[in-house]
Design a protein around this motif. Structure first.
Motif, PDB file in Angstrom:
ATOM      1  N   ALA A 130       0.130  -7.713  10.444  1.00 24.18           N
ATOM      2  CA  ALA A 130       0.675  -8.738   9.552  1.00 24.18           C
ATOM      3  C   ALA A 130       2.139  -9.042   9.850  1.00 24.18           C
ATOM      4  N   ARG A 131       2.655  -8.563  10.979  1.00 28.17           N
ATOM      5  CA  ARG A 131       4.066  -8.755  11.322  1.00 28.17           C
ATOM      6  C   ARG A 131       4.514 -10.219  11.256  1.00 28.17           C
ATOM      7  N   PRO A 132       3.686 -11.191  11.655  1.00 28.12           N
ATOM      8  CA  PRO A 132       4.138 -12.597  11.572  1.00 28.12           C
ATOM      9  C   PRO A 132       4.513 -13.042  10.158  1.00 28.12           C
ATOM     10  N   LEU A 133       4.069 -12.311   9.139  1.00 29.33           N
ATOM     11  CA  LEU A 133       4.370 -12.691   7.767  1.00 29.33           C
ATOM     12  C   LEU A 133       5.711 -12.160   7.270  1.00 29.33           C
ATOM     13  N   VAL A 134       6.378 -11.320   8.070  1.00 25.54           N
ATOM     14  CA  VAL A 134       7.628 -10.706   7.622  1.00 25.54           C
ATOM     15  C   VAL A 134       8.678 -11.735   7.198  1.00 25.54           C
ATOM     16  N   PRO A 135       8.913 -12.815   7.962  1.00 19.54           N
ATOM     17  CA  PRO A 135       9.904 -13.803   7.494  1.00 19.54           C
ATOM     18  C   PRO A 135       9.559 -14.382   6.125  1.00 19.54           C
ATOM     19  N   ARG A 136       8.275 -14.573   5.855  1.00 13.63           N
ATOM     20  CA  ARG A 136       7.870 -15.070   4.538  1.00 13.63           C
ATOM     21  C   ARG A 136       8.240 -14.067   3.455  1.00 13.63           C
ATOM     22  N   VAL A 137       7.979 -12.787   3.725  1.00 13.79           N
ATOM     23  CA  VAL A 137       8.256 -11.749   2.730  1.00 13.79           C
ATOM     24  C   VAL A 137       9.751 -11.680   2.433  1.00 13.79           C
ATOM     25  N   LEU A 138      10.576 -11.690   3.481  1.00 16.38           N
ATOM     26  CA  LEU A 138      12.023 -11.618   3.289  1.00 16.38           C
ATOM     27  C   LEU A 138      12.533 -12.813   2.488  1.00 16.38           C
ATOM     28  N   ASP A 139      12.035 -14.002   2.817  1.00 17.63           N
ATOM     29  CA  ASP A 139      12.440 -15.209   2.098  1.00 17.63           C
ATOM     30  C   ASP A 139      11.955 -15.164   0.653  1.00 17.63           C
ATOM     31  N   PHE A 140      10.710 -14.732   0.454  1.00 19.56           N
ATOM     32  CA  PHE A 140      10.162 -14.623  -0.897  1.00 19.56           C
ATOM     33  C   PHE A 140      11.021 -13.697  -1.744  1.00 19.56           C
ATOM     34  N   ASN A 141      11.346 -12.527  -1.208  1.00 17.19           N
ATOM     35  CA  ASN A 141      12.151 -11.562  -1.958  1.00 17.19           C
ATOM     36  C   ASN A 141      13.507 -12.139  -2.345  1.00 17.19           C
ATOM     37  N   ALA A 142      14.140 -12.840  -1.402  1.00 15.19           N
ATOM     38  CA  ALA A 142      15.451 -13.433  -1.688  1.00 15.19           C
ATOM     39  C   ALA A 142      15.343 -14.467  -2.807  1.00 15.19           C
ATOM     40  N   ARG A 143      14.295 -15.271  -2.770  1.00 14.36           N
ATOM     41  CA  ARG A 143      14.107 -16.292  -3.800  1.00 14.36           C
ATOM     42  C   ARG A 143      13.827 -15.664  -5.166  1.00 14.36           C
ATOM     43  N   VAL A 144      13.038 -14.596  -5.179  1.00 10.36           N
ATOM     44  CA  VAL A 144      12.727 -13.927  -6.440  1.00 10.36           C
ATOM     45  C   VAL A 144      13.984 -13.312  -7.043  1.00 10.36           C
ATOM     46  N   ARG A 145      14.811 -12.690  -6.209  1.00 13.38           N
ATOM     47  CA  ARG A 145      16.054 -12.104  -6.710  1.00 13.38           C
ATOM     48  C   ARG A 145      16.933 -13.174  -7.346  1.00 13.38           C
ATOM     49  N   GLY A 172      -6.700   2.021   1.761  1.00 11.88           N
ATOM     50  CA  GLY A 172      -7.098   1.626   3.105  1.00 11.88           C
ATOM     51  C   GLY A 172      -7.038   0.140   3.361  1.00 11.88           C
ATOM     52  N   ASP A 173      -7.117  -0.690   2.294  1.00  8.56           N
ATOM     53  CA  ASP A 173      -7.048  -2.136   2.510  1.00  8.56           C
ATOM     54  C   ASP A 173      -5.618  -2.607   2.747  1.00  8.56           C
ATOM     55  N   ARG A 174      -4.624  -1.744   2.511  1.00  5.66           N
ATOM     56  CA  ARG A 174      -3.201  -2.008   2.749  1.00  5.66           C
ATOM     57  C   ARG A 174      -2.650  -3.120   1.860  1.00  5.66           C
ATOM     58  N   LEU A 175      -3.392  -3.482   0.856  1.00  6.66           N
ATOM     59  CA  LEU A 175      -2.960  -4.502  -0.083  1.00  6.66           C
ATOM     60  C   LEU A 175      -2.754  -3.920  -1.473  1.00  6.66           C
ATOM     61  N   HIS A 176      -3.514  -2.869  -1.790  1.00  8.23           N
ATOM     62  CA  HIS A 176      -3.430  -2.247  -3.114  1.00  8.23           C
ATOM     63  C   HIS A 176      -2.877  -0.838  -3.007  1.00  8.23           C
ATOM     64  N   CYS A 177      -2.119  -0.458  -3.985  1.00 10.05           N
ATOM     65  CA  CYS A 177      -1.492   0.862  -3.969  1.00 10.05           C
ATOM     66  C   CYS A 177      -2.489   1.965  -4.311  1.00 10.05           C
ATOM     67  N   SER A 178      -2.199   3.153  -3.835  1.00 15.11           N
ATOM     68  CA  SER A 178      -2.919   4.358  -4.233  1.00 15.11           C
ATOM     69  C   SER A 178      -2.403   4.783  -5.600  1.00 15.11           C
ATOM     70  N   PRO A 179      -3.038   5.769  -6.244  1.00 15.51           N
ATOM     71  CA  PRO A 179      -2.487   6.260  -7.517  1.00 15.51           C
ATOM     72  C   PRO A 179      -1.015   6.652  -7.404  1.00 15.51           C
ATOM     73  N   GLU A 180      -0.637   7.307  -6.306  1.00 12.94           N
ATOM     74  CA  GLU A 180       0.768   7.676  -6.114  1.00 12.94           C
ATOM     75  C   GLU A 180       1.643   6.435  -6.004  1.00 12.94           C
ATOM     76  N   GLY A 181       1.136   5.398  -5.333  1.00 10.98           N
ATOM     77  CA  GLY A 181       1.892   4.160  -5.218  1.00 10.98           C
ATOM     78  C   GLY A 181       2.085   3.491  -6.561  1.00 10.98           C
ATOM     79  N   HIS A 182       1.035   3.456  -7.375  1.00  5.02           N
ATOM     80  CA  HIS A 182       1.160   2.879  -8.713  1.00  5.02           C
ATOM     81  C   HIS A 182       2.151   3.667  -9.564  1.00  5.02           C
ATOM     82  N   GLU A 183       2.142   4.977  -9.416  1.00  5.11           N
ATOM     83  CA  GLU A 183       3.087   5.804 -10.165  1.00  5.11           C
ATOM     84  C   GLU A 183       4.523   5.496  -9.747  1.00  5.11           C
TER      85      GLU A 183
END
Length: 263
Positions: A130-145, A172-183
């Motif tokens: 999913a590396r090609p999506l990194v610029p979108r993520v960085l821009d999204f985060n900046a806009r949300v802040r 394993g789907d890399r989209l949803h957190c594990s219980p530890e991630g949710h915590e």
């Protein structure tokens, strides 16, 4: 954040807020919003909690389907977390997506709610393909802040912390957190809100793991393509969503009962 008397918490969002990855269809899903509600209740306040999130929802759907109900509930605390389902689609429009989030920020803070949101971690470190999506993520985060700052919304800025991409925090789907991630997310949001007893320990790194070999890494990517990305693409082609026919898991505010309390 002061917690005096009764408190109403309403969560808006998609599958992450619904709690996927933390439980299952048989036992039900817990998730970071449930865990945050429990942290609020642990301060001694009486907490009524509603979770309006539905998996698969786009940011616009969260706004149109959940915001009005949330406003009618007159929350003292609200969380808004959406946009990843938009971000991974070909027709992604950053301005429109964050615009929907900002509308929710404005409306909820306008009725006196203390609102919190999140940023996305480096998606390439979770799913290398999913590396090609990194610029979108960085821009999204900046806009949300920026949107959050305009409305006095607390930001759990998980994107700034390396632990957020530790694979042990993800299913394993890399989209949803594990219980530890949710915590960890619950801890991050609690800290951003200034809930008594919260701190920045959610960002502490986990013990290091040995680096996986090349063959193991390639095999993991192939499994991910077959078990997650392939079915996801098929659903998009067919115009389907994982949330089709589903409704909010906790549409009405109910008291949060901690373990050992009540019957």
């Amino acid at each position: 954040m002061r917690l005096d008397g009764d408190l109403r918490y309403v969560a808006l969002g998609d599958s992450q807020t619904e709690g996927l990855g933390d439980g299952d269809e048989e036992s039900g899903y817990r998730g970071w919003a449930d865990r945050l509600a429990e942290r609020l209740a642990a301060t001694g306040a009486r907490v009524d909690y509603a979770n309006l999130a539905v998996r698969g929802r786009l940011a616009e759907q969260v706004r149109t389907e959940q915001l009005e109900d949330a406003l009618e509930l007159r929350p003292d605390v609200a969380t808004v977390f959406a946009g990843v389902n938009d971000l991974i689609r070909p027709g992604y429009d950053a301005g429109a997506v964050v615009g929907h989030l900002e509308t929710m920020f404005a409306e909820l803070t306008g009725v006196g709610a203390r609102v919190a949101t999140l940023t996305f971690p480096d998606i390439a470190r979770i799913a290398p393909l999913a590396r090609p999506l990194v610029p979108r993520v960085l821009d999204f985060n900046a806009r949300v802040r920026e949107a959050a700052e305009r409305h006095g919304v607390a930001v759990a800025d998980t994107a700034l912390h390396e632990v957020a991409t530790d694979r042990r925090l993800w299913r394993g789907d890399r989209l949803h957190c594990s219980p530890e991630g949710h915590e960890r997310i619950a801890g991050a949001v609690a800290h951003a809100l200034g809930i008594p007893g919260s701190d920045d320990s959610w960002a502490d790194p986990l013990p290091p793991l040995p680096a996986p070999g090349v063959l193991r890494t390639v095999a993991a990517e192939v499994r991910w393509l077959g078990s997650f990305l392939g079915p996801w693409v098929v659903r998009r082609v067919r115009g389907r969503s994982s949330g089709d026919g589903r409704t909010a898991k906790r549409p009405a505010p109910l008291p949060v009962v901690l373990c050992g309390e009540g019957s």
